[in-house]
Design a protein around this motif. Structure first.
Motif, PDB file in Angstrom:
ATOM      1  N   ASN A  17       0.853  -1.184   0.000  1.00 37.88           N
ATOM      2  CA  ASN A  17       0.000   0.000   0.000  1.00 37.88           C
ATOM      3  C   ASN A  17       0.892   1.238   0.000  1.00 37.88           C
ATOM      4  N   LEU A  18       0.825   1.990  -1.067  1.00 36.01           N
ATOM      5  CA  LEU A  18       1.635   3.206  -1.199  1.00 36.01           C
ATOM      6  C   LEU A  18       0.752   4.429  -1.436  1.00 36.01           C
ATOM      7  N   LYS A  19      -0.471   4.365  -0.951  1.00 38.98           N
ATOM      8  CA  LYS A  19      -1.417   5.468  -1.138  1.00 38.98           C
ATOM      9  C   LYS A  19      -0.838   6.737  -0.509  1.00 38.98           C
ATOM     10  N   GLY A  20      -0.910   7.821  -1.257  1.00 34.10           N
ATOM     11  CA  GLY A  20      -0.412   9.105  -0.773  1.00 34.10           C
ATOM     12  C   GLY A  20       1.046   9.372  -1.118  1.00 34.10           C
ATOM     13  N   TYR A  21       1.701   8.422  -1.776  1.00 33.31           N
ATOM     14  CA  TYR A  21       3.112   8.573  -2.136  1.00 33.31           C
ATOM     15  C   TYR A  21       3.284   8.562  -3.660  1.00 33.31           C
ATOM     16  N   SER A  22       4.308   9.270  -4.121  1.00 37.72           N
ATOM     17  CA  SER A  22       4.696   9.271  -5.534  1.00 37.72           C
ATOM     18  C   SER A  22       6.136   8.806  -5.640  1.00 37.72           C
ATOM     19  N   LEU A  23       6.440   8.089  -6.706  1.00 38.85           N
ATOM     20  CA  LEU A  23       7.791   7.585  -6.927  1.00 38.85           C
ATOM     21  C   LEU A  23       8.670   8.698  -7.493  1.00 38.85           C
ATOM     22  N   TYR A  24       9.852   8.881  -6.887  1.00 39.79           N
ATOM     23  CA  TYR A  24      10.788   9.890  -7.389  1.00 39.79           C
ATOM     24  C   TYR A  24      12.086   9.277  -7.918  1.00 39.79           C
ATOM     25  N   ILE A  26      15.061   5.719  -8.002  1.00 37.75           N
ATOM     26  CA  ILE A  26      15.410   4.323  -7.765  1.00 37.75           C
ATOM     27  C   ILE A  26      16.898   4.314  -7.445  1.00 37.75           C
ATOM     28  N   TRP A  27      17.228   3.846  -6.229  1.00 39.25           N
ATOM     29  CA  TRP A  27      18.602   3.903  -5.719  1.00 39.25           C
ATOM     30  C   TRP A  27      19.186   2.521  -5.523  1.00 39.25           C
ATOM     31  N   GLN A  28      20.488   2.435  -5.707  1.00 39.89           N
ATOM     32  CA  GLN A  28      21.229   1.257  -5.270  1.00 39.89           C
ATOM     33  C   GLN A  28      22.018   1.689  -4.046  1.00 39.89           C
ATOM     34  N   GLY A  29      21.921   0.924  -2.985  1.00 39.44           N
ATOM     35  CA  GLY A  29      22.541   1.283  -1.717  1.00 39.44           C
ATOM     36  C   GLY A  29      21.480   1.655  -0.701  1.00 39.44           C
ATOM     37  N   HIS A  30      21.731   1.320   0.563  1.00 38.74           N
ATOM     38  CA  HIS A  30      20.784   1.604   1.637  1.00 38.74           C
ATOM     39  C   HIS A  30      20.675   3.110   1.848  1.00 38.74           C
ATOM     40  N   PRO A  31      19.465   3.626   2.026  1.00 38.99           N
ATOM     41  CA  PRO A  31      19.293   5.072   2.148  1.00 38.99           C
ATOM     42  C   PRO A  31      19.983   5.706   3.353  1.00 38.99           C
ATOM     43  N   LEU A  32      20.272   4.956   4.389  1.00 36.72           N
ATOM     44  CA  LEU A  32      20.913   5.533   5.571  1.00 36.72           C
ATOM     45  C   LEU A  32      22.419   5.306   5.626  1.00 36.72           C
ATOM     46  N   ASP A  33      22.963   4.560   4.659  1.00 40.12           N
ATOM     47  CA  ASP A  33      24.413   4.358   4.622  1.00 40.12           C
ATOM     48  C   ASP A  33      25.102   5.657   4.246  1.00 40.12           C
ATOM     49  N   LYS A  34      26.207   5.921   4.925  1.00 34.01           N
ATOM     50  CA  LYS A  34      26.999   7.086   4.548  1.00 34.01           C
ATOM     51  C   LYS A  34      27.726   6.770   3.251  1.00 34.01           C
ATOM     52  N   LEU A  96      13.320  -4.769 -13.689  1.00 34.39           N
ATOM     53  CA  LEU A  96      14.504  -4.396 -12.933  1.00 34.39           C
ATOM     54  C   LEU A  96      14.944  -5.575 -12.070  1.00 34.39           C
ATOM     55  N   HIS A  97      16.259  -5.760 -11.950  1.00 32.16           N
ATOM     56  CA  HIS A  97      16.828  -6.902 -11.232  1.00 32.16           C
ATOM     57  C   HIS A  97      17.757  -6.418 -10.131  1.00 32.16           C
ATOM     58  N   GLY A  98      18.096  -7.326  -9.231  1.00 35.65           N
ATOM     59  CA  GLY A  98      19.072  -7.012  -8.191  1.00 35.65           C
ATOM     60  C   GLY A  98      18.433  -6.396  -6.960  1.00 35.65           C
ATOM     61  N   ASP A  99      19.276  -5.731  -6.172  1.00 36.37           N
ATOM     62  CA  ASP A  99      18.851  -5.095  -4.926  1.00 36.37           C
ATOM     63  C   ASP A  99      18.833  -3.586  -5.143  1.00 36.37           C
ATOM     64  N   PHE A 100      17.734  -2.952  -4.764  1.00 39.98           N
ATOM     65  CA  PHE A 100      17.589  -1.512  -4.929  1.00 39.98           C
ATOM     66  C   PHE A 100      16.461  -1.011  -4.029  1.00 39.98           C
ATOM     67  N   TYR A 101      16.339   0.295  -3.952  1.00 44.22           N
ATOM     68  CA  TYR A 101      15.277   0.937  -3.174  1.00 44.22           C
ATOM     69  C   TYR A 101      14.505   1.891  -4.070  1.00 44.22           C
ATOM     70  N   LEU A 102      13.186   1.905  -3.907  1.00 46.67           N
ATOM     71  CA  LEU A 102      12.370   2.930  -4.530  1.00 46.67           C
ATOM     72  C   LEU A 102      12.182   4.046  -3.511  1.00 46.67           C
ATOM     73  N   GLU A 103      12.427   5.276  -3.927  1.00 45.00           N
ATOM     74  CA  GLU A 103      12.202   6.418  -3.048  1.00 45.00           C
ATOM     75  C   GLU A 103      10.880   7.074  -3.408  1.00 45.00           C
ATOM     76  N   PHE A 104       9.941   6.953  -2.482  1.00 49.66           N
ATOM     77  CA  PHE A 104       8.638   7.589  -2.627  1.00 49.66           C
ATOM     78  C   PHE A 104       8.606   8.817  -1.735  1.00 49.66           C
ATOM     79  N   ARG A 105       7.801   9.786  -2.114  1.00 51.44           N
ATOM     80  CA  ARG A 105       7.621  10.994  -1.300  1.00 51.44           C
ATOM     81  C   ARG A 105       6.149  11.382  -1.311  1.00 51.44           C
ATOM     82  N   THR A 106       5.745  12.078  -0.260  1.00 54.60           N
ATOM     83  CA  THR A 106       4.380  12.600  -0.226  1.00 54.60           C
ATOM     84  C   THR A 106       4.234  13.758  -1.208  1.00 54.60           C
ATOM     85  N   HIS A 107       5.292  14.493  -1.457  1.00 54.17           N
ATOM     86  CA  HIS A 107       5.448  15.505  -2.502  1.00 54.17           C
ATOM     87  C   HIS A 107       6.945  15.767  -2.598  1.00 54.17           C
TER      88      HIS A 107
END
Length: 157
Positions: A17-24, A26-34, A96-107
């Motif tokens: 359920n991604l109601k209220g979010y829009s896709l901005y 697609i990243w490779q790497g954990h979002p909190l990793d430096k 799309l293959h492999g490991d990645f993250y989708l970054e969604f935002r409310t705006h």
């Protein structure tokens, strides 16, 4: 900064359920990793003759993605922008293959939600999703709240 267009996204997966979010992004790497994160490298590329960069779309195009019922992400189109709106599009079926993250935002400047994929399939365990709440600073913000906001900000630079 000009607000950017989001990517197109349709969700056919009943577990997500991604109601209220829009896709901005697609990243490779954990979002909190430096360190530096990288955009997912698609096999298909936009047609450079159709790309027109504008302030609301730095890339000059946007992707259209579909999350299948099985939880796989598929690039279906590139949309190109004209000064007066959407132009033509190119159709694809790139999974799309492999490991990645989708970054969604409310705006564009809103709260962020990072949804992980492992081996090309969405992870539906919300405990593994990363949510980043935005704190807005106004002239009425207390010094303690401002310090907390600045401390939080360092994590995501």
């Amino acid at each position: 900064m000009t607000v950017q267009f989001s990517q197109g996204f349709s969700n056919q997966c009943p577990r997500i359920n991604l109601k209220g979010y829009s896709l901005y992004y697609i990243w490779q790497g954990h979002p909190l990793d430096k360190g530096e994160k990288h955009f997912y490298q698609l096999k298909n590329r936009p047609n450079p003759e159709k790309v027109q960069v504008m302030s609301a779309c730095w890339d000059g195009y946007a992707g259209q993605y579909q999350l299948s019922a099985e939880g796989r992400l598929i690039l279906t189109k590139f949309y190109y922008f004209l000064p007066d709106g959407l132009g033509e599009s190119d159709a694809f079926l790139e999974e799309l293959h492999g490991d990645f993250y989708l970054e969604f935002r409310t705006h564009f400047e809103g709260e962020q939600l990072y949804v992980p994929f492992a081996h090309g399939k969405v992870i539906d365990d919300r405990e593994q999703w990363v949510e980043i709440k935005r704190t807005y600073v106004s002239s009425k913000t207390s010094k303690n709240n401002l310090f907390a906001w600045l401390k939080n900000f360092r994590w995501f630079v």
